[in-house]
Write a protein that holds these residues in place. Structure first.
Motif, PDB file in Angstrom:
ATOM      1  N   ARG A  53      35.105 -16.033 -21.115  1.00 51.48           N
ATOM      2  CA  ARG A  53      36.537 -15.857 -21.303  1.00 51.48           C
ATOM      3  C   ARG A  53      36.816 -14.665 -22.219  1.00 51.48           C
ATOM      4  N   PHE A  54      37.883 -13.953 -21.870  1.00 51.43           N
ATOM      5  CA  PHE A  54      38.317 -12.855 -22.718  1.00 51.43           C
ATOM      6  C   PHE A  54      39.786 -12.949 -23.092  1.00 51.43           C
ATOM      7  N   ASP A  55      40.495 -13.948 -22.556  1.00 50.58           N
ATOM      8  CA  ASP A  55      41.933 -14.030 -22.834  1.00 50.58           C
ATOM      9  C   ASP A  55      42.224 -14.710 -24.160  1.00 50.58           C
ATOM     10  N   VAL A  56      41.358 -15.657 -24.570  1.00 49.76           N
ATOM     11  CA  VAL A  56      41.543 -16.363 -25.837  1.00 49.76           C
ATOM     12  C   VAL A  56      40.175 -16.524 -26.489  1.00 49.76           C
ATOM     13  N   PRO A  57      40.125 -16.703 -27.816  1.00 47.13           N
ATOM     14  CA  PRO A  57      38.840 -16.987 -28.447  1.00 47.13           C
ATOM     15  C   PRO A  57      38.246 -18.258 -27.872  1.00 47.13           C
ATOM     16  N   ALA A 122      29.450  -6.334 -22.976  1.00 46.51           N
ATOM     17  CA  ALA A 122      30.513  -7.136 -23.585  1.00 46.51           C
ATOM     18  C   ALA A 122      30.390  -8.598 -23.171  1.00 46.51           C
ATOM     19  N   ALA A 123      30.099  -8.845 -21.893  1.00 41.52           N
ATOM     20  CA  ALA A 123      29.931 -10.225 -21.428  1.00 41.52           C
ATOM     21  C   ALA A 123      28.765 -10.905 -22.137  1.00 41.52           C
ATOM     22  N   ALA A 124      27.665 -10.175 -22.337  1.00 45.99           N
ATOM     23  CA  ALA A 124      26.509 -10.750 -23.034  1.00 45.99           C
ATOM     24  C   ALA A 124      26.845 -11.079 -24.482  1.00 45.99           C
ATOM     25  N   ARG A 125      27.604 -10.215 -25.140  1.00 42.88           N
ATOM     26  CA  ARG A 125      27.955 -10.441 -26.544  1.00 42.88           C
ATOM     27  C   ARG A 125      28.923 -11.611 -26.707  1.00 42.88           C
ATOM     28  N   LEU A 126      29.738 -11.866 -25.682  1.00 42.40           N
ATOM     29  CA  LEU A 126      30.733 -12.938 -25.754  1.00 42.40           C
ATOM     30  C   LEU A 126      30.262 -14.222 -25.087  1.00 42.40           C
ATOM     31  N   PHE A 127      29.066 -14.236 -24.560  1.00 44.87           N
ATOM     32  CA  PHE A 127      28.613 -15.352 -23.736  1.00 44.87           C
ATOM     33  C   PHE A 127      28.628 -16.665 -24.512  1.00 44.87           C
ATOM     34  N   PRO A 128      29.177 -17.730 -23.926  1.00 41.18           N
ATOM     35  CA  PRO A 128      29.226 -19.022 -24.625  1.00 41.18           C
ATOM     36  C   PRO A 128      27.828 -19.532 -24.960  1.00 41.18           C
ATOM     37  N   GLY A 129      27.657 -19.931 -26.222  1.00 41.50           N
ATOM     38  CA  GLY A 129      26.352 -20.365 -26.691  1.00 41.50           C
ATOM     39  C   GLY A 129      25.453 -19.219 -27.077  1.00 41.50           C
ATOM     40  N   GLY A 130      25.952 -17.979 -26.989  1.00 42.71           N
ATOM     41  CA  GLY A 130      25.162 -16.790 -27.274  1.00 42.71           C
ATOM     42  C   GLY A 130      25.514 -16.182 -28.604  1.00 42.71           C
ATOM     43  N   PRO A 131      25.385 -14.857 -28.691  1.00 40.19           N
ATOM     44  CA  PRO A 131      25.220 -13.884 -27.616  1.00 40.19           C
ATOM     45  C   PRO A 131      23.889 -14.012 -26.866  1.00 40.19           C
ATOM     46  N   GLU A 187      35.436  -6.862 -28.271  1.00 44.32           N
ATOM     47  CA  GLU A 187      34.667  -7.041 -27.042  1.00 44.32           C
ATOM     48  C   GLU A 187      35.499  -7.737 -25.968  1.00 44.32           C
ATOM     49  N   ARG A 188      36.346  -8.677 -26.381  1.00 41.87           N
ATOM     50  CA  ARG A 188      37.222  -9.335 -25.401  1.00 41.87           C
ATOM     51  C   ARG A 188      38.194  -8.337 -24.789  1.00 41.87           C
ATOM     52  N   ARG A 189      38.700  -7.424 -25.598  1.00 43.55           N
ATOM     53  CA  ARG A 189      39.599  -6.402 -25.052  1.00 43.55           C
ATOM     54  C   ARG A 189      38.878  -5.505 -24.055  1.00 43.55           C
ATOM     55  N   ILE A 190      37.650  -5.139 -24.372  1.00 42.20           N
ATOM     56  CA  ILE A 190      36.877  -4.293 -23.465  1.00 42.20           C
ATOM     57  C   ILE A 190      36.607  -5.018 -22.154  1.00 42.20           C
ATOM     58  N   LEU A 191      36.144  -6.252 -22.233  1.00 44.52           N
ATOM     59  CA  LEU A 191      35.844  -7.000 -21.014  1.00 44.52           C
ATOM     60  C   LEU A 191      37.098  -7.239 -20.188  1.00 44.52           C
ATOM     61  N   GLY A 192      38.202  -7.542 -20.866  1.00 45.55           N
ATOM     62  CA  GLY A 192      39.455  -7.745 -20.157  1.00 45.55           C
ATOM     63  C   GLY A 192      39.944  -6.492 -19.470  1.00 45.55           C
ATOM     64  N   ALA A 193      39.792  -5.350 -20.121  1.00 50.10           N
ATOM     65  CA  ALA A 193      40.255  -4.093 -19.541  1.00 50.10           C
ATOM     66  C   ALA A 193      39.454  -3.728 -18.294  1.00 50.10           C
ATOM     67  N   TYR A 194      38.128  -3.874 -18.358  1.00 49.99           N
ATOM     68  CA  TYR A 194      37.304  -3.573 -17.192  1.00 49.99           C
ATOM     69  C   TYR A 194      37.616  -4.517 -16.043  1.00 49.99           C
ATOM     70  N   THR A 195      37.778  -5.801 -16.343  1.00 50.75           N
ATOM     71  CA  THR A 195      38.062  -6.775 -15.290  1.00 50.75           C
ATOM     72  C   THR A 195      39.413  -6.511 -14.644  1.00 50.75           C
ATOM     73  N   ALA A 196      40.412  -6.197 -15.459  1.00 50.73           N
ATOM     74  CA  ALA A 196      41.737  -5.895 -14.917  1.00 50.73           C
ATOM     75  C   ALA A 196      41.696  -4.644 -14.053  1.00 50.73           C
ATOM     76  N   PHE A 197      40.910  -3.657 -14.463  1.00 49.17           N
ATOM     77  CA  PHE A 197      40.797  -2.426 -13.680  1.00 49.17           C
ATOM     78  C   PHE A 197      40.200  -2.712 -12.305  1.00 49.17           C
TER      79      PHE A 197
END
Length: 209
Positions: A53-57, A122-131, A187-197
């Motif tokens: 997820r990148f929309d909320v913590p 970014a996905a790896a750094r934000l991965f649940p239970g991770g990074p 990182e959430r902003r970066i992942l969100g921006a790429y996904t939206a693009f």
């Protein structure tokens, strides 16, 4: 070519469940088979379709149980009932340690792997239970293996996809510490921006990226 549904289903190699047959799903299934049958990863420790997820913590993560069959629900944060993929990026395959710790993400990309490197980190750094310390990006013909801690490329070509015997060592050599709240927000902003693009380029009415 953008990813679109073909109006049929496939039997998922890892879970045995029916999944949507899309323009790229055959390649994802072949990638999962490669990881298990040629690179030695136990089927029960290769998890498909984990949402980052990148929309909320992230809230409390659902713990992964190595003894259970992989499922799309494991290690996901709370989801929107209307569209579970809204506000998140789906990681195609996750390679886990025996205790369920994420060691390496594997993301399929419909293009040059290098153009997907930053969002994959970014996905790896934000991965649940991770990074997750490692992330591999591949179009099934070429691949990059990347360290999440600094984005360094550790290997190129399909031979860069880690074998099971090498995975724990590689992860230990490139640990990625937990992010500070400020770093995670970035990182959430970066992942969100790429996904939206990607969705804007494809058209959200048909694209499944």
């Amino acid at each position: 070519m953008h990813e679109v549904s073909l109006g049929a289903t496939l039997r998922d190699y890892l879970t045995g469940q029916d999944v949507d047959h899309t323009t790229y799903e055959d390649l994802r299934q072949a990638l999962a088979r490669l990881l298990v049958e040629e690179l030695g990863h136990p089927r029960g420790l290769v998890e498909p379709r984990v949402r980052v997820r990148f929309d909320v913590p992230p809230s409390d993560d659902v713990a992964f149980s190595p003894s259970s069959s992989p499922s799309p629900e494991a290690s996901q944060a709370s989801e929107s009932a209307a569209d579970p993929d809204e506000g998140c990026r789906v990681v195609d395959l996750t390679l886990r340690d025996d205790d369920g710790t994420p060691l390496c993400l594997v993301l399929f990309c419909p293009g040059a792997p290098g153009t997907y490197a930053r969002e994959s980190v970014a996905a790896a750094r934000l991965f649940p239970g991770g990074p997750a310390p490692l992330v591999a990006v591949t179009d099934t013909r070429d691949a990059l293996l990347i360290a999440a801690v600094d984005g360094a490329v550790l290997g190129e070509g399909m031979r860069a996809l880690p074998k099971r015997d090498d995975l724990r060592r590689l992860a230990a050599e490139h640990p990625c510490p937990p992010l500070t709240p400020e770093r995670a927000a970035g990182e959430r902003r970066i992942l969100g921006a790429y996904t939206a693009f990607l969705k804007r380029c494809c058209g959200e009415d048909v694209c499944l990226l």
